[in-house]
Motif scaffolding. Structure first.
Motif, PDB file in Angstrom:
ATOM      1  N   GLY A 136       8.734  -9.290   2.675  1.00 35.92           N
ATOM      2  CA  GLY A 136       8.467  -8.273   3.686  1.00 35.92           C
ATOM      3  C   GLY A 136       9.718  -7.851   4.428  1.00 35.92           C
ATOM      4  N   ALA A 137      10.546  -8.830   4.840  1.00 46.78           N
ATOM      5  CA  ALA A 137      11.769  -8.510   5.573  1.00 46.78           C
ATOM      6  C   ALA A 137      12.748  -7.723   4.705  1.00 46.78           C
ATOM      7  CB  ALA A 137      12.421  -9.806   6.070  1.00 46.78           C
ATOM      8  N   ALA A 176      12.255   7.198   1.780  1.00 49.18           N
ATOM      9  CA  ALA A 176      12.306   5.958   2.551  1.00 49.18           C
ATOM     10  C   ALA A 176      11.090   5.824   3.459  1.00 49.18           C
ATOM     11  CB  ALA A 176      13.591   5.910   3.376  1.00 49.18           C
ATOM     12  N   ILE A 177      10.638   6.936   4.028  1.00 42.45           N
ATOM     13  CA  ILE A 177       9.438   6.905   4.875  1.00 42.45           C
ATOM     14  C   ILE A 177       8.218   6.486   4.056  1.00 42.45           C
ATOM     15  CG2 ILE A 177       7.831   8.359   6.187  1.00 42.45           C
ATOM     16  CD1 ILE A 177      10.301   9.934   7.155  1.00 42.45           C
ATOM     17  N   VAL A 178       8.111   7.019   2.829  1.00 42.35           N
ATOM     18  CA  VAL A 178       7.002   6.637   1.952  1.00 42.35           C
ATOM     19  C   VAL A 178       7.062   5.134   1.656  1.00 42.35           C
ATOM     20  CG1 VAL A 178       5.955   6.972  -0.319  1.00 42.35           C
ATOM     21  CG2 VAL A 178       6.858   8.941   0.940  1.00 42.35           C
ATOM     22  N   CYS A 179       8.255   4.642   1.313  1.00 45.20           N
ATOM     23  CA  CYS A 179       8.415   3.207   1.026  1.00 45.20           C
ATOM     24  C   CYS A 179       8.055   2.366   2.248  1.00 45.20           C
ATOM     25  CB  CYS A 179       9.857   2.910   0.615  1.00 45.20           C
ATOM     26  SG  CYS A 179      10.329   3.500  -1.015  1.00 45.20           S
ATOM     27  N   LEU A 180       8.562   2.773   3.408  1.00 45.36           N
ATOM     28  CA  LEU A 180       8.338   1.995   4.626  1.00 45.36           C
ATOM     29  C   LEU A 180       6.860   1.968   4.989  1.00 45.36           C
ATOM     30  CD1 LEU A 180       9.799   0.384   6.815  1.00 45.36           C
ATOM     31  CD2 LEU A 180       9.983   2.507   8.138  1.00 45.36           C
ATOM     32  N   PHE A 181       6.181   3.097   4.837  1.00 42.63           N
ATOM     33  CA  PHE A 181       4.747   3.140   5.122  1.00 42.63           C
ATOM     34  C   PHE A 181       3.991   2.178   4.220  1.00 42.63           C
ATOM     35  CE2 PHE A 181       0.532   4.792   4.071  1.00 42.63           C
ATOM     36  CZ  PHE A 181      -0.045   4.854   5.333  1.00 42.63           C
ATOM     37  N   LEU A 182       4.314   2.192   2.929  1.00 47.08           N
ATOM     38  CA  LEU A 182       3.634   1.313   1.975  1.00 47.08           C
ATOM     39  C   LEU A 182       3.917  -0.156   2.296  1.00 47.08           C
ATOM     40  CD1 LEU A 182       1.900   1.130  -0.568  1.00 47.08           C
ATOM     41  CD2 LEU A 182       3.987   1.381  -1.929  1.00 47.08           C
ATOM     42  N   VAL A 183       5.162  -0.458   2.652  1.00 46.38           N
ATOM     43  CA  VAL A 183       5.542  -1.834   2.966  1.00 46.38           C
ATOM     44  C   VAL A 183       4.833  -2.321   4.223  1.00 46.38           C
ATOM     45  CG1 VAL A 183       7.467  -3.266   3.758  1.00 46.38           C
ATOM     46  CG2 VAL A 183       7.764  -1.766   1.777  1.00 46.38           C
ATOM     47  N   LEU A 184       4.860  -1.522   5.285  1.00 41.61           N
ATOM     48  CA  LEU A 184       4.248  -1.937   6.547  1.00 41.61           C
ATOM     49  C   LEU A 184       2.735  -2.052   6.428  1.00 41.61           C
ATOM     50  CD1 LEU A 184       6.337   0.144   9.118  1.00 41.61           C
ATOM     51  CD2 LEU A 184       6.547  -2.286   8.568  1.00 41.61           C
ATOM     52  N   ALA A 185       2.146  -1.234   5.567  1.00 44.56           N
ATOM     53  CA  ALA A 185       0.694  -1.266   5.402  1.00 44.56           C
ATOM     54  C   ALA A 185       0.217  -2.505   4.644  1.00 44.56           C
ATOM     55  CB  ALA A 185       0.224  -0.004   4.680  1.00 44.56           C
ATOM     56  N   THR A 186       1.114  -3.129   3.895  1.00 39.89           N
ATOM     57  CA  THR A 186       0.671  -4.230   3.017  1.00 39.89           C
ATOM     58  C   THR A 186       1.334  -5.565   3.306  1.00 39.89           C
ATOM     59  OG1 THR A 186       2.312  -3.566   1.348  1.00 39.89           O
ATOM     60  CG2 THR A 186       0.095  -2.664   1.126  1.00 39.89           C
TER      61      THR A 186
END
Length: 389
Positions: free
Chosen positions: A86-87, A178-188
């Motif tokens: 996650g980090a 990057a926003i798409v990646c960050l959204f997916l990461v934070l959501a999961t």
């Protein structure tokens, strides 16, 4: 064992960490797919010639290669493979936003060094986490994670192409990705679980080790990541120079490889469960060798494209199997995976220049013949290992 965080693990709850880890693989592939599309934009925006631009690419590679062997040390200090994934994914997403916004060589190289380090840590940690989940699952599932990475790369490249095709501001491509990646990461990320913490007895030991098993798996990863690098960097060049294909026709060679590799990884877990690891390694190695030989001897671009497609089928599960076995070769998954990832990624980086040197001094088909021989030797070695066992 703290995956997931509850004390009791049931099958439905177990699917949550697996799904979250699949999302991490997809996000990483999506980011890298957009990075590949953005490379001409970065080069032009900073006004770099080929020599100076190569320093930007070298920065990414050096960052990754340095961070991978250190990841075995970092993962337990970050709280386990789940937290480390996650980090690292957050860091990767944030750093991915910057390259198309930077206009000087020093800032680009600095950014790609740190981006490469975050990508290397993410690669090792998510593979270590996937290995832990696979072990708990009780059957082969590593290929499905790598299929998510391949799918993410394909979707990312298509997304980047579509973004630029409709005329949206090119400097904002990587920030949007990057926003798409960050959204997916934070959501999961909260569903990942912590992974498997290291045993206290192993805490003071060096985290980067190479024993005989790790060396063999590292060699396997090295050879087939050389093959993947060759397909990415030389398949189109092969078609244009050897068979005088148009740029559009040449692009179909790598597309054939990518599609069959994705298909092979999507079916890889089933294939491994039915046929077993050794048969998959042997048949896959021989398929890669046959595909490269067909391409090297091809009379036209169509035959070469069929060869590239065969390479994709054969290579699809080689690296996932190497990572899966590496995760079981030490007291903690990150120990074996960090070593094998470093060796394998070294092949991905070193392979294309080696092929270029062979092509310059001999010919590009000769380079493909040499790769075919290396792949065939891997098949023979795996068959011999099975016979000895």
């Amino acid at each position: 064992m703290t995956l997931p965080d509850s004390s009791a693990m049931t099958a439905p709850r177990f699917l949550t960490p697996r799904t979250a880890t699949v999302a991490m693989f997809f996000a990483n592939g999506f980011g890298i797919g957009n990075w590949a599309v953005s490379l001409p934009l970065i080069k032009d925006a900073a006004g770099l010639d080929a020599a100076r631009f190569s320093l930007v690419l070298l920065g990414l590679a050096v960052g990754a290669v340095v961070s991978m062997p250190l990841s075995g040390l970092l993962l337990p200090r970050l709280g386990g493979s789940g937290r480390a994934t996650g980090a690292a994914a957050i860091a990767f997403s944030l750093l991915l936003a910057l390259p198309t916004l930077l206009a000087s060589l020093p800032t680009l190289v600095a950014n790609t060094l740190v981006l490469g380090a975050a990508s290397g840590l993410m690669d090792v940690s998510m593979n270590a986490h996937a290995s832990t989940i696979e072990r708990r699952h009780g059957r082969p599932i590593m290929s499905s994670f790598h299929a998510a990475f391949s799918a993410g790369g394909l979707v990312g490249a298509l997304f980047g192409g579509a973004y630029l095709g409709v005329g949206l501001p090119s400097p904002l491509l990587l920030p949007v990705a990057a926003i798409v990646c960050l959204f997916l990461v934070l959501a999961t990320k909260r569903h990942l679980g912590e992974g498997e913490p290291p045993r206290e007895a192993d805490a003071a030991r060096p985290r980067f080790r190479i024993n005989r098993a790790i060396l063999g798996l590292g060699l396997l990863a090295f050879v087939f990541m050389v093959v993947e690098g060759a397909m990415a960097d030389w398949s189109a060049v092969f078609l244009t120079t050897i068979h005088e294909a148009s740029p559009a026709e040449a692009a179909m060679g790598f597309a054939a490889f990518s599609i069959t590799m994705l298909a092979g990884r999507l079916t890889g877990d089933w294939t491994l469960a039915v046929f077993g690891t050794v048969k998959v390694l042997v048949i896959g190695s021989l398929a890669v060798a046959g595909g490269l030989a067909l391409a090297a001897a091809s009379p036209d671009a169509l035959a070469a494209g069929i060869g590239f497609a065969l390479v994709g089928i054969g290579a699809a599960n080689m690296v996932p199997v190497a990572f899966s076995l590496a995760g079981k070769a030490g007291p903690a998954p990150e120990i074996g995976i960090s070593a094998v990832a470093t060796l394998g990624y070294g092949g991905f980086l070193a392979g294309p220049p080696m092929i270029g040197w062979i092509a310059a001094h001999f010919s590009l088909p000769d380079a493909f013949w040499l790769l075919a021989g290396a792949a065939a030797l891997m098949g023979v070695a795996n068959l011999a290992a099975r016979t000895r066992a």
